[in-house]
Design an enzyme around this catalytic site. Structure first.
Site, PDB file in Angstrom:
ATOM      1  N   GLU A  99     103.625 -28.998 -40.783  1.00 26.21           N
ATOM      2  CA  GLU A  99     104.168 -29.000 -42.157  1.00 26.21           C
ATOM      3  C   GLU A  99     103.056 -29.027 -43.211  1.00 26.21           C
ATOM      4  OE1 GLU A  99     103.724 -31.519 -40.339  1.00 26.21           O
ATOM      5  OE2 GLU A  99     103.760 -33.443 -41.392  1.00 26.21           O
ATOM      6  N   CYS A 103     104.078 -36.249 -35.175  1.00 29.22           N
ATOM      7  CA  CYS A 103     103.188 -37.407 -35.285  1.00 29.22           C
ATOM      8  C   CYS A 103     103.971 -38.708 -35.120  1.00 29.22           C
ATOM      9  CB  CYS A 103     102.420 -37.333 -36.601  1.00 29.22           C
ATOM     10  SG  CYS A 103     101.071 -38.508 -36.691  1.00 29.22           S
ATOM     11  N   HIS A 150     100.189 -31.562 -37.211  1.00 32.17           N
ATOM     12  CA  HIS A 150     101.123 -31.437 -38.341  1.00 32.17           C
ATOM     13  C   HIS A 150     101.307 -30.002 -38.845  1.00 32.17           C
ATOM     14  CE1 HIS A 150     101.518 -35.759 -39.417  1.00 32.17           C
ATOM     15  NE2 HIS A 150     100.388 -35.829 -38.728  1.00 32.17           N
TER      16      HIS A 150
END
Lengths: 223, 81
Positions: A196, A85, A194
């Site tokens: 994570e 990002c 994302h």
């Protein structure tokens, strides 16, 4: 394996990135934007957020942070770097990756589970995926539209450097549905959604993002 | 004191959703003159005395390095009284 996570003023996802690195079996090392010392890390993640408030352009000011000088030098000699990002935006501003991320076509900030297809499993961040795997991870950004000139786009496609593509409707106007790319060498990867935030079904939509963080261990240990 | 102005615009081929939103808002307010709108940035830089060609060249380098992203933007440097 030591994987560094850089915290810039305004980084949001550094803690989730560190947690994901630990879940993937590596040690997470906190790196600070104002400290050029990389503390002996084997790889680096530039996390999401709004570094320097996204002032000027996303990633434009972070690119000149002291830590970035060291990261650019190491990345150019092969150290794996993953920008997620805002991290992707910083990698583009640093010219480690081609192109730029511009405002979403629909103007809105998006925050949604997004299906992407993994199209290149040869990078150190994607080796644990199956070629063509479709995964669901969160997409959350205001400036996620990947733009580059026709020549760059043709090179990315012909060299297999599109590592992930959006599946279904184009969420943000990115050229060729590009969600992630790598540099020519393959060690530097930028990804707009994302992984994570999707390493554990308890806290994310899926655990589909975890292979990004196990891949780096497999890739480095396998060497 | 002189003012060096740097104007930064998205390249014509890069989509400008903000400009489009402004263009769509204008007719709602009764302003019907706009065929299209592009939105950009303007930097005003104050310097001591008349800017020298060397100074303007330095500003251009700064614009290329930081103020604009040449991948998606163009810029012009000019002097204003």
């Amino acid at each position: 394996m030591k994987v560094g996570v850089v915290t810039f003023p305004g980084s949001l996802d550094d803690r989730d990135a560190a947690r994901a690195i630990r879940a993937g079996g590596s040690d997470a090392i906190a790196l600070w934007h104002d400290d050029a010392d990389l503390h002996g890390v084997d790889a680096v993640i530039l996390p999401g957020g709004f570094s320097y408030g996204d002032y000027l352009r996303c990633g434009a000011i972070s690119r000149f942070a002291p830590v970035m000088g060291s990261i650019i030098e190491k990345a150019n000699s092969g150290m794996p770097v993953l920008g997620i990002c805002n991290g992707f935006q910083i990698l583009c501003e640093s010219h480690l990756l081609p192109g730029a991320l511009t405002q979403n076509q629909g103007l809105h900030f998006l925050c949604t589970p997004q299906t992407i297809r993994i199209e290149n499993t040869s990078t150190p961040w994607t080796t644990d995926f199956k070629q063509g795997a479709e995964i669901v991870i969160p997409l959350k950004n205001g400036e996620g539209s990947f733009q580059c000139d026709d020549q760059t786009l043709a090179a990315l496609e012909s060299e297999g450097r599109v590592i992930a593509r959006y599946v279904g409707e184009n969420p943000n106007g990115s050229r060729n549905l590009i969600a992630g790319i790598s540099n020519a060498r393959g060690n530097v990867v930028g990804l707009m959604p994302h992984p994570e935030h999707a390493i554990d079904p308890l806290t994310g939509p899926t655990a589909d993002g975890l292979p990004f963080f196990t891949s780096i261990l497999s890739a480095m240990v396998g060497k | 004191m002189a003012k060096i102005v740097v104007e930064v615009m998205l390249k014509p081929e890069i989509l400008d959703p903000q400009g489009k939103a402004v263009a769509a808002a204008l007719p709602r307010l009764g302003f019907t003159f706009a065929q299209s709108v592009r939105q950009g940035k303007r930097f005003e830089i104050e310097v001591e005395g008349e800017p020298t060609p060397a100074q303007l060249a330095e500003v251009s380098r700064a614009a290329e390095t930081l103020l604009a992203n040449p991948v998606i933007e163009t810029f012009v440097v000019k002097v204003e009284k």
